[in-house]
Each structure stands twice: as C-alpha cells, then as structure tokens.
Design an enzyme around this catalytic site. Structure first.
Site, PDB file in Angstrom:
ATOM      1  NE  ARG A  34      -8.386  -6.045   8.514  1.00  0.00           N
ATOM      2  CZ  ARG A  34      -8.904  -4.886   8.146  1.00  0.00           C
ATOM      3  NH1 ARG A  34      -9.183  -3.981   9.028  1.00  0.00           N
ATOM      4  NH2 ARG A  34      -9.154  -4.635   6.873  1.00  0.00           N
ATOM      5  CB  THR A  35      -2.821  -9.578   6.280  1.00  0.00           C
ATOM      6  OG1 THR A  35      -4.180  -9.995   6.390  1.00  0.00           O
ATOM      7  CG2 THR A  35      -1.930 -10.803   6.205  1.00  0.00           C
ATOM      8  CE  LYS A  65      12.583  -1.452 -13.645  1.00  0.00           C
ATOM      9  NZ  LYS A  65      13.961  -1.518 -13.117  1.00  0.00           N
ATOM     10  NE  ARG A 111      -3.509 -10.560   1.441  1.00  0.00           N
ATOM     11  CZ  ARG A 111      -4.389 -10.009   2.277  1.00  0.00           C
ATOM     12  NH1 ARG A 111      -4.937  -8.845   1.993  1.00  0.00           N
ATOM     13  NH2 ARG A 111      -4.714 -10.617   3.398  1.00  0.00           N
ATOM     14  CG  HIS A 140      -5.931 -15.192   4.783  1.00  0.00           C
ATOM     15  ND1 HIS A 140      -4.699 -15.045   5.392  1.00  0.00           N
ATOM     16  CD2 HIS A 140      -6.470 -13.940   4.726  1.00  0.00           C
ATOM     17  CE1 HIS A 140      -4.528 -13.758   5.683  1.00  0.00           C
ATOM     18  NE2 HIS A 140      -5.573 -13.068   5.285  1.00  0.00           N
TER      19      HIS A 140
HETATM   20  C1  NCD Z   1      -9.354 -10.910   4.158  1.00  0.00           C
HETATM   21  C2  NCD Z   1      -8.562 -11.335   2.952  1.00  0.00           C
HETATM   22  O1  NCD Z   1      -7.672 -10.619   2.491  1.00  0.00           O
HETATM   23  O2  NCD Z   1      -8.831 -12.449   2.508  1.00  0.00           O
HETATM   24  N1  NCD Z   1      -8.782  -9.831   4.823  1.00  0.00           N
HETATM   25  C3  NCD Z   1      -7.893 -10.104   5.840  1.00  0.00           C
HETATM   26  O3  NCD Z   1      -6.819 -10.579   5.604  1.00  0.00           O
HETATM   27  N2  NCD Z   1      -8.293  -9.849   7.086  1.00  0.00           N
HETATM   28  C4  NCD Z   1     -10.794 -10.742   3.938  1.00  0.00           C
HETATM   29  C5  NCD Z   1     -11.259  -9.872   2.811  1.00  0.00           C
HETATM   30  O4  NCD Z   1     -10.481  -9.240   2.118  1.00  0.00           O
HETATM   31  O5  NCD Z   1     -12.477  -9.822   2.637  1.00  0.00           O
END
Ligand code: NCD
Length: 304
Positions: free
Chosen positions: A53-54, A82, A103, A131
């Site tokens: 999703r993100t 590398k 991320r 997040h």
């Molecule tokens: C979450 C995350 O990556 O922290 N996912 C997201 O971005 N919707 C929640 C999760 O991974 O449980």
C-alpha cells in the site's frame, strides 16, 4: 525544504491543512478529475523493506498529479547488495528526484537520510519507529467516518511494541483530545515514552490484554498485525501469533457506530467475515492513502 520524518513535525494546524487539502484531492485520486500540477517533477520511492500500500499509493499519488516515479522495492537489484551505504544511496537518489520516500528497517534511518539529502525526505516507516504518513491517512479516515478528531475513545490493539503505525497515531491523536486504550499481548506493550506522553496529556484510558475489556466503550477499534519481522526470536513470535481474532461477534459487542480500522496487511487478526460489516473501514482507509499522499506531495514538492 520540508521533511516528513515524525508526527512531531506537525502541529494541529499542519495536520488539518493536509486533511483539508486531501479532501479536495479525492476526485483526482479516483481518476474522476485530471490534474497535472506536478508535471515534470520526479518522486523516488526507495523501499528497503516490503510494502504494498505505502509504495503503490505514493506512486499513484505522484502519477495522478502528472509527475514521474523512480525507485526500487527490495534491494536485490541495487548497489546496496554491493555494500553501498544508506548515506551514499540517499546522496545520489536526491540528485535524481524532487523528493525521496524511504522505508528502512532501522529506526532513525529517515532522520539520518535528511542529513544527506538535497530534497525532502518522507519517512514511509523506519523499523519500529514511526510511520507519519500512515497516521495522516488514519486521521483522514477517522475524520471522514466520525466527523471529528476529538472526544473519541480509540482502542489500539495488537503489537503496540513494534508497530510503528500505532506509535505515530497515539502521538497524533493526543494533539486533539481523546481517550486512548492500549490492548496488547503480554510483552508487546506500548513503549513507556508513548504511555508517559498519553498520561501526561491526560489521554490515557486503560491498558489491558484483551479487546473484550474495552469493546463496550470503543469508538474506533484500531487493529494491528504482530510484527513478525521485528522479533529477535521466532519462538517468541509463535507464542503471540494468532492471539487476537477480531470476529463479527466481538465487533457486534461494540457501540453501534464503532468503526474498525487496520493499517493492513492483516494476517489473521481480523476474520474475513468482518469485511462485510458496516463497521469495517480498513479498505476505505487504504484508499485514503492516495488523496492524503497527493496532498503531501503537492505541499512538499509543489510548494503549495
Ligand atoms: C504497516 C507498516 O508497514 O508499518 N503497513 C502499512 O504501511 N500500511 C503495518 C504493518 O506492516 O503491519
């Protein structure tokens, strides 16, 4: 230059400003209106950890505003294998793009990245840290569904220790005046600093181990996944895996206008039968990622 690293980067007014702008973006997010305000601009999405999703909602948001996207999902095909450092990767990518969505498994990675980036960095999750952009879309969902962001009883359920979405969300909800209940298996409690913050701001409700204990008095049941990848010992994970099962019976025990949210992915903590109930809002929540991230990109890249 405006980085988005933590919810602490936002005042109440900043948050409301993003949500108001996002409301105006919904038709564009759905493809019902066309907008190319970020034409010619480039977003980099660099994901050192899995995401569906993100990453895709950031990319859709950028595409819907007429911009372009570069990036990687998983480091297998990059120079990270590398031995390239995060600092060098960021330095270079920030020369290719107008903003970087990062991320990374390490807490603090996004903050570190700001030291090496010539363009805004948006934290899309730093280990068990924060997040913040998820929190903005969570707040957007809460406001859309409940009509307000204050005077709500919110029960955060699941892995409150390692779950970054609940860390950010707890801090952000406390800006508005709410009651926050913490429901986790033993050993996965909310970090002390978050609990202290809630207590200090008079918004701590209760902490317990069972959703049944709070359901009667819950406006928002915010369920999260046990963060398997953060457990140092797989045996410890097995002990808590499958601990919670939010099913129609439990959901029916809540107040009539209670809603159920989840940042997703869900594993088995909400049974699929809940999906058809009017309380289930997690797929709407996942869609809301697009207008909210459009609003953020138009501000961070477009200078709006
Ligand atoms: C979450 C995350 O990556 O922290 N996912 C997201 O971005 N919707 C929640 C999760 O991974 O449980």
């Amino acid at each position: 230059m405006r980085h988005v690293i933590s919810v602490h980067d936002f005042s109440t007014e900043d948050i409301l400003n993003v949500l108001d702008r996002a409301e105006g973006m919904v038709d564009i997010a759905k493809g019902l209106a066309v907008d190319d305000r970020l034409k010619g601009r480039v977003l980099a999405t660099i994901f050192f950890e899995p995401s569906t999703r993100t990453r895709l909602s950031f990319e859709t948001a950028m595409n819907r505003l007429g911009g372009g996207v570069i990036g990687f999902a998983g480091t297998e095909a990059t120079s990270v294998v590398k031995g390239e450092t995060l600092a060098d990767t960021i330095r270079m990518v920030s020369g290719y793009a107008d903003a970087v969505v990062l991320r990374h498994p390490h807490e603090g990675a996004a903050k570190l990245a700001t030291e090496f980036s010539d363009v805004p960095v948006l934290n899309a999750g730093d280990g068990a840290g924060q997040h913040p952009t998820q929190t903005l879309l969570d707040l957007f969902t809460i406001r859309s569904e409940m009509g307000r962001l204050n005077d709500l009883n919110i029960s955060l359920v699941g892995d409150l220790r390692y779950g970054r979405t609940v860390h950010s969300l707890a801090y952000a909800l406390s800006l508005f005046g709410n009651t926050i209940n913490l429901v986790s298996p033993e050993g996965l409690e909310m970090p002390g600093e978050v609990v202290d913050h809630l207590k200090g701001s008079g918004q701590f409700g209760t902490a317990c181990h069972s959703p049944e204990d709070v359901i009667d008095n819950t406006d928002i049941l915010y369920v999260t996944r046990i963060q398997k990848e953060r457990f140092p010992d797989p045996v410890e994970y097995e002990k808590v895996a499958g601990k919670y099962r939010i099913d129609p019976e439990l959901v029916s025990q809540g107040p009539r206008n209670m809603i159920v949210m989840h940042p997703l992915p869900r594993i088995n903590e909400i049974t699929p039968e809940v999906d058809a109930m009017p309380q289930a809002k997690y797929f709407e929540q996942a869609f809301n990622a697009v207008p909210v991230r459009m609003a953020l990109l138009s501000m961070v890249i477009g200078g709006e």
